[in-house]
Design an enzyme around this catalytic site. Structure first.
Site, PDB file in Angstrom:
ATOM      1  N   PRO A   1       0.814  -1.218   0.000  1.00  0.00           N
ATOM      2  CA  PRO A   1       0.000   0.000   0.000  1.00  0.00           C
ATOM      3  C   PRO A   1       0.841   1.258   0.000  1.00  0.00           C
ATOM      4  O   PRO A   1       1.772   1.411   0.797  1.00  0.00           O
ATOM      5  CB  PRO A   1      -0.819  -0.146   1.293  1.00  0.00           C
ATOM      6  CG  PRO A   1      -1.029  -1.622   1.388  1.00  0.00           C
ATOM      7  CD  PRO A   1       0.275  -2.227   0.916  1.00  0.00           C
ATOM      8  N   CYS A   2       0.494   2.168  -0.921  1.00  0.00           N
ATOM      9  CA  CYS A   2       1.386   3.286  -1.217  1.00  0.00           C
ATOM     10  C   CYS A   2       0.921   4.605  -0.640  1.00  0.00           C
ATOM     11  O   CYS A   2       1.550   5.630  -0.861  1.00  0.00           O
ATOM     12  CB  CYS A   2       1.529   3.439  -2.735  1.00  0.00           C
ATOM     13  SG  CYS A   2      -0.052   3.714  -3.581  1.00  0.00           S
ATOM     14  N   GLN A   3      -0.189   4.632   0.126  1.00  0.00           N
ATOM     15  CA  GLN A   3      -0.696   5.906   0.628  1.00  0.00           C
ATOM     16  C   GLN A   3       0.348   6.708   1.408  1.00  0.00           C
ATOM     17  O   GLN A   3       0.382   7.928   1.311  1.00  0.00           O
ATOM     18  CB  GLN A   3      -1.930   5.678   1.514  1.00  0.00           C
ATOM     19  CG  GLN A   3      -3.157   5.249   0.737  1.00  0.00           C
ATOM     20  CD  GLN A   3      -3.263   3.741   0.629  1.00  0.00           C
ATOM     21  OE1 GLN A   3      -2.284   3.033   0.848  1.00  0.00           O
ATOM     22  NE2 GLN A   3      -4.443   3.257   0.297  1.00  0.00           N
TER      23      GLN A   3
ATOM     24  N   PHE B   1       3.271   7.275   0.769  1.00  0.00           N
ATOM     25  CA  PHE B   1       4.261   7.909  -0.095  1.00  0.00           C
ATOM     26  C   PHE B   1       3.643   8.646  -1.273  1.00  0.00           C
ATOM     27  O   PHE B   1       4.342   9.284  -2.030  1.00  0.00           O
ATOM     28  CB  PHE B   1       5.234   6.854  -0.629  1.00  0.00           C
ATOM     29  CG  PHE B   1       5.838   6.021   0.471  1.00  0.00           C
ATOM     30  CD1 PHE B   1       6.790   6.555   1.302  1.00  0.00           C
ATOM     31  CD2 PHE B   1       5.421   4.723   0.669  1.00  0.00           C
ATOM     32  CE1 PHE B   1       7.337   5.804   2.333  1.00  0.00           C
ATOM     33  CE2 PHE B   1       5.964   3.964   1.690  1.00  0.00           C
ATOM     34  CZ  PHE B   1       6.926   4.505   2.523  1.00  0.00           C
TER      35      PHE B   1
ATOM     36  N   ASN C   1       5.678   0.638  -6.443  1.00  0.00           N
ATOM     37  CA  ASN C   1       5.079   1.659  -5.598  1.00  0.00           C
ATOM     38  C   ASN C   1       4.982   2.953  -6.391  1.00  0.00           C
ATOM     39  O   ASN C   1       5.486   3.046  -7.508  1.00  0.00           O
ATOM     40  CB  ASN C   1       5.910   1.847  -4.321  1.00  0.00           C
ATOM     41  CG  ASN C   1       5.031   2.144  -3.118  1.00  0.00           C
ATOM     42  OD1 ASN C   1       4.468   3.229  -3.040  1.00  0.00           O
ATOM     43  ND2 ASN C   1       4.914   1.210  -2.194  1.00  0.00           N
TER      44      ASN C   1
END
Length: 390
Positions: free
Chosen positions: A80-82, A84, A119
């Site tokens: 999960p990239c939230q 960054f 990502n």
């Protein structure tokens, strides 16, 4: 070759990896809508995922992967990239949604021959440089784990000391490279930049680099401005053509036709679909191709020109729901992309059905990896693994 797909989302990365010859042994995803999307397409044998296992719906932290030790060729996924994302709050390692430690754990427990993780480009921001290095060191030495209550920066220092001391000779170690890839440069009709991490187990002795780019903006501009091939192919009259003057100026400086293939545009991707706004009955016959009203252009969200690759499809809390997910016609009018159009911009096959409302489907698509980009990288990795296996 056997693979494990983590944080599978709607299946874009896993589908590309499957097209490259890997067969998933496990699929893990916590979101029920994404799991419903995978389940239905698996049952329908759509998108080539008919042989996928039933997805494990739940928290990856509760899944034990030790039973797969030594049996897996590739681990892949998009943690999960939230933390960054350029549109998020930039909490990085302080964010409980950071699943990189879980990705490293799966590598440690399964000891795969290789891994592919991706990502958002935001992870490479200067403000995240130290944590990016922490991720790379963890992937390089997955057995050098956090101590209880150890701050991440102290763990980073231990990893650095281990690395500068030679990294040990007998432990599990991976040779890791990463690069920001623009999907448009690999034939995806979307300007979508993702940072991709690839690692090979050090004992395999594999030398590897990212595949060469195959498409270019200059090749597209040559066909649009210098030769008219693009307009002739799409049968577009001169009065209906609209290009950014800056792109025209760039094209006029080209001396000869570039060797790569041209970037693919929105028109290339969706030009054969009926307009969902003006052909409502016909559009509803197409899977996931319904008109979504309410689109408007405003500062920072002007939509994607028809004759360029789309801007990055977005998901999440940034901007008006749908955000930049709009088509801008030559006359300046805008409308939202349908789910099917968005799926084409992400190179999902037309028989692949997405579950949920327009907003929910766009969230799945906005978080997805373009299938074609995943396949390009995975085929290259597959080739190296097959070569070393003889």
């Amino acid at each position: 070759m056997r693979a494990i797909e983590l944080f599978a989302g709607a299946g874009g990365l896993g589908m590309g990896i499957s097209k490259a010859g890997f067969r998933p042994a496990r699929i893990v995803e916590w979101d029920r809508w994404c799991c419903d999307t995978i389940r239905e397409n698996r049952r329908a044998k759509a998108g080539g995922i008919g042989r996928w296992p039933e997805p494990i719906e739940g928290d990856i932290r509760e899944v034990d992967f030790r039973v797969d030790e030594g049996k897996i060729d590739l681990v892949s996924g998009g943690p999960p990239c939230q933390p960054f994302s350029l549109g998020g709050k930039h909490r990085a390692h302080a964010d409980t949604r950071d699943m990189w430690p879980e990705a490293v754990r799966v590598v440690r427990e399964t000891r795969p021959k290789a891994f592919v993780f991706e990502n958002v480009k935001g992870l490479t921001r200067a403000s995240f440089a130290t944590y990016l290095a922490h991720i790379v060191h963890q992937l390089t030495y997955p057995e050098l784990t956090h101590l209880p209550d150890e701050p991440w920066i102290d763990h980073m220092a231990r990893l650095e000391r281990h690395h500068t001391a030679g990294g040990g000779r007998d432990g599990l170690r991976y040779n890791v490279v990463y690069r920001v890839l623009n999907a448009a440069n690999y034939g995806v009709p979307q300007r979508r930049e993702r940072v991709v991490f690839v690692g090979f187990r050090a004992d395999l002795g594999i030398e590897w680099n990212f595949p060469d780019e195959t498409h270019s903006i200059d090749a597209l501009l040559w066909e649009q401005v210098r030769s008219d091939e693009y307009w002739d192919r799409h049968k577009v009259a001169s009065r209906d053509r609209a290009l950014d003057p800056r792109l025209v100026a760039r094209a006029e400086k080209l001396i000869e036709k570039p060797a790569p293939a041209p970037w693919r545009t929105v028109r290339d991707a969706i030009g054969d679909l009926p307009d969902p706004e003006t052909a409502l009955k016909q559009a509803t016959v197409c899977l996931n191709h319904r008109f979504q009203p309410g689109a408007r252009s405003y500062i920072g969200h002007t939509g994607s020109p028809l004759d360029e690759p789309a801007k990055t499809l977005k998901a999440g809390v940034h901007g008006v729901p749908g955000g930049e997910n709009m088509l801008r016609r030559a006359d300046g009018a805008v409308r939202y992309f349908s789910v099917r159009e968005s799926a084409r911009l992400q190179t999902f096959p037309d028989d692949y059905r997405f579950h949920g409302s327009w907003t929910e489907c766009m969230r799945q698509l906005g978080n997805a990896v373009p299938v074609q980009l995943a396949e390009v990288v995975a085929r290259n990795v597959s080739h190296e693994l097959q070569t070393v296996a003889g």
